[in-house]
Design an enzyme around this catalytic site. Structure first.
Site, short mmCIF file in Angstrom:
data_model
loop_
_atom_site.label_atom_id
_atom_site.label_comp_id
_atom_site.label_asym_id
_atom_site.label_seq_id
_atom_site.Cartn_x
_atom_site.Cartn_y
_atom_site.Cartn_z
N ILE A 51 -8.88 9.46 -1.97
CA ILE A 51 -7.55 10.07 -1.97
C ILE A 51 -7.23 10.83 -3.25
O ILE A 51 -6.13 11.36 -3.39
CB ILE A 51 -6.46 8.99 -1.73
CG1 ILE A 51 -6.39 8.01 -2.91
CG2 ILE A 51 -6.69 8.27 -0.42
CD1 ILE A 51 -5.22 7.04 -2.83
N ASN A 81 1.58 -5.42 -2.44
CA ASN A 81 0.91 -5.62 -1.16
C ASN A 81 -0.14 -6.73 -1.19
O ASN A 81 -0.41 -7.35 -0.17
CB ASN A 81 0.26 -4.30 -0.72
CG ASN A 81 -0.59 -4.48 0.52
OD1 ASN A 81 -0.09 -4.58 1.63
ND2 ASN A 81 -1.90 -4.52 0.32
N TYR A 145 1.10 -20.19 3.68
CA TYR A 145 1.38 -18.77 3.92
C TYR A 145 2.83 -18.58 4.34
O TYR A 145 3.55 -17.73 3.78
CB TYR A 145 0.43 -18.24 5.00
CG TYR A 145 0.59 -16.78 5.30
CD1 TYR A 145 0.17 -15.82 4.40
CD2 TYR A 145 1.15 -16.35 6.51
CE1 TYR A 145 0.31 -14.45 4.67
CE2 TYR A 145 1.30 -15.01 6.80
CZ TYR A 145 0.87 -14.06 5.88
OH TYR A 145 1.02 -12.71 6.17
#
Length: 254
Positions: A51, A81, A145
């Site tokens: 990118i 993220n 989680y």
């Protein structure tokens, strides 16, 4: 093109693959300058080369200062993220719980500690938290989680309500199943709950950019999650009974 991110300095953590790589590609396509972070240096470098970005491997919450320097002195958008999909019950090893807390919650806190003072001084900044529908709802078979993703959502909410009048934008992305390595690692619980409706990482990026354009906090790549969230809030016992049936179904077939 989304004007808010053109020429912006963007950091995406956990961007060596999956949702993170999709976010990095989309930000670059929209004209942003992107730092690609991942613990795996090879994967970070591969995405950055693709990118035209800057690879910055290492601990996601420890690279803010270096990323700021690499981007010419300012980070405009930080995408928290990176995450770990720890399964298990309340009896999971303490080290599993500790890692989930550190990566899924405290890494966001540490990054914000570095970012917020500069953003407040400038009156602008954007914090994007990849949470998961588990943070709005829960996930069977994955106590560490689920609990820590609730924490990640709570921290994103706190940032938003505290600083939105001072120019800081916050977005919480809450997808269900996404076709990534984390879905593969989720095992039979993921196969039952997440895989049937799983989407591609690029669809998550699309949802985020739609949310940025509409200035929305909650980003739901799976629209049905809004209905589940409303049902949970309206009648918690009914919702928990339904989830328990799903738990029993999973126990019967695993």
């Amino acid at each position: 093109m989304v004007e808010a991110v053109q020429d912006a300095g963007v950091v995406v953590t956990g961007a060596g693959g999956g949702i993170g790589a999709a976010l990095a590609r989309r930000f670059a396509a929209e004209g942003a300058r992107v730092v690609v972070n991942d613990l795996d240096a090879g994967r970070a470098e591969a995405v950055a080369a693709e990118i035209g970005g800057i690879a910055l491997p290492g601990d996601a919450s420890a690279i803010v200062a270096e990323a700021r320097e690499a981007l010419g002195g300012r980070v405009d958008v930080y995408c928290a993220n990176a995450g770990v999909g720890s399964g298990g019950t309340e009896a999971a090893d303490p080290a599993v719980w500790a890692l989930a807390w550190d990566v899924n919650v405290m890494a966001h806190v540490r990054a914000a500690q570095e970012l917020v003072p500069d953003w407040l001084e400038r009156g602008a900044g954007r914090f994007v938290s990849t949470v998961s529908a588990a943070g709005l709802l829960t996930m069977i078979g994955a106590a560490p989680y689920s609990v820590t993703k609730h924490g990640a959502l709570a921290f994103a909410e706190w940032l938003s309500l505290t600083y939105r009048h001072r120019g800081i934008k916050v977005h919480a992305i809450c997808p269900q199943g996404v076709r990534t390595d984390m879905l593969t690692a989720s095992g039979s619980a993921g196969d039952l709950v997440l895989r049937p409706g799983a989407i591609e990482p690029e669809q998550v990026a699309d949802a985020l950019f739609k949310g940025i354009a509409e200035d929305r906090f909650l980003i739901l790549p799976h629209p049905e999650v809004a209905e589940y969230h409303q049902a949970r809030a309206a009648d918690p016992d009914r919702w928990l009974t339904g989830m328990n049936r799903l738990q029993q179904q999973w126990e019967a077939h695993r």
